[in-house]
Every structure is written in structure tokens, then in C-alpha cells.
Design a protein around this motif. Sequence first.
Motif, short mmCIF file in Angstrom:
data_model
loop_
_atom_site.label_atom_id
_atom_site.label_comp_id
_atom_site.label_asym_id
_atom_site.label_seq_id
_atom_site.Cartn_x
_atom_site.Cartn_y
_atom_site.Cartn_z
N LEU A 1 15.89 -13.00 -0.86
CA LEU A 1 16.88 -14.03 -1.18
C LEU A 1 18.19 -13.84 -0.42
O LEU A 1 19.16 -14.56 -0.68
CB LEU A 1 17.16 -14.03 -2.69
CG LEU A 1 15.96 -14.40 -3.58
CD1 LEU A 1 16.32 -14.23 -5.05
CD2 LEU A 1 15.52 -15.83 -3.30
N ALA A 2 18.22 -12.91 0.52
CA ALA A 2 19.47 -12.59 1.22
C ALA A 2 20.07 -13.80 1.92
O ALA A 2 21.29 -13.98 1.95
CB ALA A 2 19.23 -11.46 2.23
N LEU A 3 19.22 -14.67 2.47
CA LEU A 3 19.70 -15.84 3.22
C LEU A 3 19.73 -17.10 2.37
O LEU A 3 19.87 -18.21 2.89
CB LEU A 3 18.81 -16.06 4.45
CG LEU A 3 18.80 -14.92 5.47
CD1 LEU A 3 17.78 -15.17 6.56
CD2 LEU A 3 20.19 -14.73 6.07
N ARG A 4 19.60 -16.92 1.04
CA ARG A 4 19.58 -18.06 0.11
C ARG A 4 18.53 -19.09 0.55
O ARG A 4 18.85 -20.27 0.73
CB ARG A 4 20.95 -18.72 -0.02
CG ARG A 4 22.08 -17.80 -0.49
CD ARG A 4 21.83 -17.31 -1.91
NE ARG A 4 23.01 -16.66 -2.49
CZ ARG A 4 23.27 -15.36 -2.42
NH1 ARG A 4 22.44 -14.56 -1.76
NH2 ARG A 4 24.34 -14.86 -3.00
N PRO A 5 17.28 -18.68 0.75
CA PRO A 5 16.27 -19.61 1.28
C PRO A 5 15.92 -20.68 0.26
O PRO A 5 15.88 -20.42 -0.95
CB PRO A 5 15.08 -18.70 1.56
CG PRO A 5 15.22 -17.60 0.55
CD PRO A 5 16.70 -17.37 0.43
N PRO A 6 15.63 -21.88 0.71
CA PRO A 6 15.20 -22.94 -0.21
C PRO A 6 13.75 -22.77 -0.67
O PRO A 6 13.31 -23.49 -1.56
CB PRO A 6 15.35 -24.22 0.61
CG PRO A 6 15.29 -23.78 2.03
CD PRO A 6 15.86 -22.40 2.08
N LEU A 7 12.99 -21.81 -0.07
CA LEU A 7 11.61 -21.57 -0.46
C LEU A 7 11.38 -20.08 -0.59
O LEU A 7 11.68 -19.30 0.32
CB LEU A 7 10.64 -22.15 0.58
CG LEU A 7 9.15 -21.82 0.36
CD1 LEU A 7 8.64 -22.41 -0.95
CD2 LEU A 7 8.31 -22.32 1.54
N LEU A 8 10.82 -19.68 -1.74
CA LEU A 8 10.45 -18.29 -1.97
C LEU A 8 8.94 -18.22 -2.21
O LEU A 8 8.40 -18.97 -3.03
CB LEU A 8 11.19 -17.71 -3.18
CG LEU A 8 10.86 -16.26 -3.54
CD1 LEU A 8 11.46 -15.33 -2.49
CD2 LEU A 8 11.39 -15.91 -4.93
N ILE A 9 8.26 -17.33 -1.49
CA ILE A 9 6.84 -17.10 -1.69
C ILE A 9 6.69 -15.71 -2.30
O ILE A 9 7.08 -14.71 -1.69
CB ILE A 9 6.06 -17.19 -0.37
CG1 ILE A 9 6.23 -18.58 0.24
CG2 ILE A 9 4.58 -16.89 -0.59
CD1 ILE A 9 5.64 -18.72 1.64
N ALA B 1 25.19 -7.15 1.28
CA ALA B 1 24.01 -6.43 0.81
C ALA B 1 24.27 -5.77 -0.54
O ALA B 1 23.42 -5.80 -1.44
CB ALA B 1 23.60 -5.38 1.85
N GLU B 2 25.45 -5.18 -0.71
CA GLU B 2 25.79 -4.56 -1.98
C GLU B 2 25.90 -5.60 -3.09
O GLU B 2 25.48 -5.36 -4.24
CB GLU B 2 27.09 -3.76 -1.85
CG GLU B 2 26.95 -2.53 -0.96
CD GLU B 2 28.25 -1.76 -0.84
OE1 GLU B 2 29.30 -2.28 -1.32
OE2 GLU B 2 28.24 -0.64 -0.29
N ALA B 3 26.44 -6.77 -2.75
CA ALA B 3 26.54 -7.85 -3.75
C ALA B 3 25.14 -8.34 -4.15
O ALA B 3 24.89 -8.65 -5.32
CB ALA B 3 27.37 -8.99 -3.19
N LEU B 4 24.23 -8.41 -3.18
CA LEU B 4 22.86 -8.81 -3.48
C LEU B 4 22.18 -7.80 -4.39
O LEU B 4 21.45 -8.18 -5.32
CB LEU B 4 22.06 -8.97 -2.18
CG LEU B 4 22.34 -10.24 -1.36
CD1 LEU B 4 21.80 -10.08 0.06
CD2 LEU B 4 21.69 -11.44 -2.04
N LEU B 5 22.43 -6.53 -4.17
CA LEU B 5 21.84 -5.51 -5.04
C LEU B 5 22.36 -5.65 -6.46
O LEU B 5 21.61 -5.50 -7.43
CB LEU B 5 22.16 -4.11 -4.49
CG LEU B 5 21.42 -3.71 -3.21
CD1 LEU B 5 21.91 -2.36 -2.70
CD2 LEU B 5 19.91 -3.67 -3.45
N GLU B 6 23.64 -5.96 -6.59
CA GLU B 6 24.19 -6.17 -7.93
C GLU B 6 23.60 -7.41 -8.57
O GLU B 6 23.39 -7.46 -9.79
CB GLU B 6 25.71 -6.27 -7.87
CG GLU B 6 26.40 -4.93 -7.59
CD GLU B 6 27.90 -4.99 -7.84
OE1 GLU B 6 28.45 -6.11 -7.82
OE2 GLU B 6 28.50 -3.92 -8.04
N SER B 7 23.27 -8.42 -7.77
CA SER B 7 22.71 -9.65 -8.34
C SER B 7 21.31 -9.42 -8.91
O SER B 7 20.86 -10.16 -9.79
CB SER B 7 22.64 -10.75 -7.26
OG SER B 7 21.62 -10.49 -6.32
#
Length: 570
Positions: free
Chosen positions: A455-463, A420-426
Amino acid sequence: MTDLLRIEDLHVTFATDAGAAPAVKGVNLSVAPGEVLALVGESGSGKTVTAKSVLGLLPDTAAARGRVLLGDGTADPAEDVLTASAARLRALRGTHAAMVFQEPSTALNPVFTIGWQLTEGLRAHGHGAGKAERRALAVEWLDKVGIPDPATRVDHYPHQLSGGQKQRAVIAMALALGTRLIVADEPTTALDVTVQAEILELLHRCRTDFGTAVLLITHNMGVVADLADRVAVMSEGEVVEQAPVRALFAAPGHPYTRDLLAAVPVFGAGSRTPASPVDDGPPVDDRPPVDDRPPVVRAAGLVVDYPGRLGRKGFRAVDGVSFEIRPGEVLGLVGESGSGKTTIGRAAAGLTAVTGGELDVFGRPVTTRRRTRGRAGHIGYVFQDPAASLNPLLTVADSVAEPLTVHRRELGAAAIRAEAEALLESVHLPRAHADRYPHELSGGQRQRVALARALALRPPLLIADEPTSALDVSVQATVLDLFVELHRELGFAALFISHDLAVVEQVADRVVVLHRGRIAASGSTARVLGSPQDDYTRRLVAALPVPDPVRQARRRHLTPDALDEGVASA
């Protein structure tokens, strides 16, 4: 010419638990009769507080000093709003200055008809000899502001009018009292681009036909370029720059103003999205080329109906819509409110039931929520308002970690926290923000948190449903840059829903234009928006104000000299 409004050394502070918090610091402004002054800046800059001080609408927790003078000293003596009694304030409001708020639905009383509310203002200020005459005046002014069939609409309640019609009714209430100054606080932000154009045209007419001055508060620089004579730029409670509109856009003097203008998305400037894995092909053939990979989303004759309630007829929100989203492609979905954009996004995510046609996501049909649960981890969803979509009781880290906790429990608490912390940095938020709550973040920071969670689960589709519409232009630019960066890095497919054509042009490979639940146009972004072939898309493009006063003047058939003088002549 004597000024109609003069604000001299205005200071406003708010009482808080931590002490007095300054909101406005030494503001000096003036508005001449018939002039349009635009007050611009980001959220929290003090624009609305300054505007509310003009009509004495500050809350009890606010303390103001300085002078706010209404009246040009000729037809009536100038009066200081800050020292006026409650009785004088009631007399000044409506006749000397009137407020047009951002959301007309909250400005109108839902239990009274439009006509009653208009005639009540006339009665309170001594206009009209009786009920019949005041009703006739109400119908006359509704007609003057362009409300169709005013003799019938005068008896309608606010919920029976569209957003644009409600805003016209509010403006009619001000003009009917002979107000000399309209204070318009974000009057077009909640409106579609075509309705926005109609309200801007009406504000133009307020000046040219009725001689009304306008203090315009907005963050939309296209609106400023279209309407304003002069511009005052606010930052952190102070006016950092004032200039005529053409001079400010051509040569902004303050660094903040330069940054503000640089962040404005300009329609026609092209896309900032990296090349999509799917090439749209030459303009003569707009069909996507053959791709071995199946589409991430495929809709064929999609129909979505909302059932009626309490004996009312149901409503068809989406009517026979067909499109595809290929892997790695960004499809823009544009149109006015009620066109079906959000309904399609919710249907693709399994949040709204499909009535008819076909809707496949990852090659499987979407028919019931039970069948979409297995795909929940493959779809990220970014909502329009992050303040409403984030749990106020969860810290930022917990919000981002929630999808990981649900779908990847095997990682363990420590690993999920680190991710989660890495995602926040991203998304360019420091780890120090991890333990903050949503209310402790700005709007742009909350939207970055929402993007990280999606995007936490690296989804192939973003809405993404209107992910930037509630943001200031500089924050919007940051979020768009972040979206493009993450798209380049992760390669997800995206359904990008927006009514802002300039934003869609920058991020989308292809565009579908919706009108009343049906497709009006579809194809590559450059072709559909750059050379629109259908009347509806042409109307959308023509209604979009350009953040350039010279270009906007040409679109209105004005000469630059006429623009400088504030003369709205053809």
C-alpha cells in the motif's frame, strides 16, 4: 482406564548462542486408549516440540527432562521415551506411536513407491511372511484408508498422488503396524477444505474402526471441535488449560483461551467489511448496479494456459472466466488448490501471460509485461508467505520504502524514510521495528510489513493471495481487522484470494467460486456462501468444520452425550 501416553513434568530447552532457550516448561498430559486429545496454541507455544518428544524426535540441540511414558502397562509395560536406547526407540516408533506430519510430501521418500515404503515398515517390524504377503497387506491398508484403485496406486510414487492421498498413505503406514497412538502434527493445514474433511473423517475412523488414540496438534479450532474429546491449551511452553471439548468451548477458563477462541473466524457470522461503494442490490437480482466509473478489473472469457515441457501436454489453468471488480469493492476468489485462483491474481498483476479472452486492468488490456509496467505502481500485491516475499537482506524500512524509491525518487531519501516509518505505524508496527530484518519479526508482523509495502503507493487495486493462511488465528484476526481498517481508510479495490470461506465471508462484498479453472458460482457473498445453489459450493460449505463442538456434532449426526463420551455413532 489406564493411559496410553503420559507426559509428566516435561521440560525441553534448546542450546543457542545466547544460552539455553526454554521451549517446553513442565508439561503434564495424558491420552487414554481410543481418545483424541487436541493440543492447541499459537506458533512458538511448544506444541510441536511436545509432540516430537513423544517419539524421541527432538534434535541434538534439545535437552529434555521429565518423563514421556508410552504403553498402558497391561498389554505392554510403559517405557520412558526420554531414557530409551536407540534400538528401543526404533521398536516403539510405528508400533506404539506413529507421527503424521503437516506436509506429507516431506514425510515420504520421493524415490521409492508408496508400496515399497509401506512394505518396508512391515518388514522392519516383522509383519508378513514374505514380499507377496507384505504387498497384499499394503494394498489392503491403502484400500482401508480410502485410496482409490489401491492395487495400482501401490506402485505409484509420491508425486503421482494428490496431497490428500499422500496423507492417507502416511496414515496407512501407521495403521498397518498396529500403532496404538497417532501423533498428528497439523495434519490438515496444507490441505483444501474438502480434502481436509476427508482426512478428518479418516481420523474419526482410526478411532472408531481401529481403536487408535490420537494426539492432535493444530491451530484450527474447527478441526478441534470436529475431532477432539479433550483439549489442552499451550502458551509460551506451558499448558494453561485442559478441559473436555464442549466445556472448553462453552466456558473457557483462562484469559488466553478466551482470546484464542474469540479470534477464530466463524462462518455464518456475517461480514466485518464496511459497506462497499457498490451495492449488490436485492438478492433476487445479484448483478452489480450501474456505476458511472469503469471497473478496475474486467475479465471476459479469460483463458490462461501453461505450456507443457519435455514432451508433456500443456495445462489449462483458467478456462473462460468472466468477472468485474468495481472501484472500492472487495471481490473474494475461492476454490481448492489448482482451481486457478492464484493464476488469475498473477495475470491481473501482469506476472502471468494471458492466453485468450479479455483481461482489462484500469481500462487497458493486459497482454504482455511491457504493457503492464506503467501500471505497476497502481497495483499492490500481498503474497501468501511474507517470509519468502520479503528480501532477507533488507531492513523492514527498506522493504517498505522500495516501491517509493522506484516510483517516487523525487521525494528524496529522508522523505522516503519518513513515509516508510509512517506506513509501518499505519499497520500498527512501531517505528522501532524499522531497522529490524524479516527474520527478527513474527509471521504476523512480517505480513503487516508486506501489507504496508503493497500500500506504499496508495494503489487503487490490491491483490491479496492467501494473506492469512500461514498465520495463527489470533494473528489472522489482527491482519483481517487491519485489512478492513485500511480498506475503509483508503478505499482501494481488492481481489482477495483464499480457500478459507469464513475469512472471505468477513471481508468480501462479492464472491467468485472457481472449480477446475471455471466459475462454479458468483454473486454477493451473502447469497453465494449463505445460500449456495450449485453442488460444488454446497460441498465446500458443508466441508468447512465449525468451531463449535455442539454444532459440529449435529452436522455429523451425533448427540452431545455421544460427543462427550467420544462415541462416533450415528
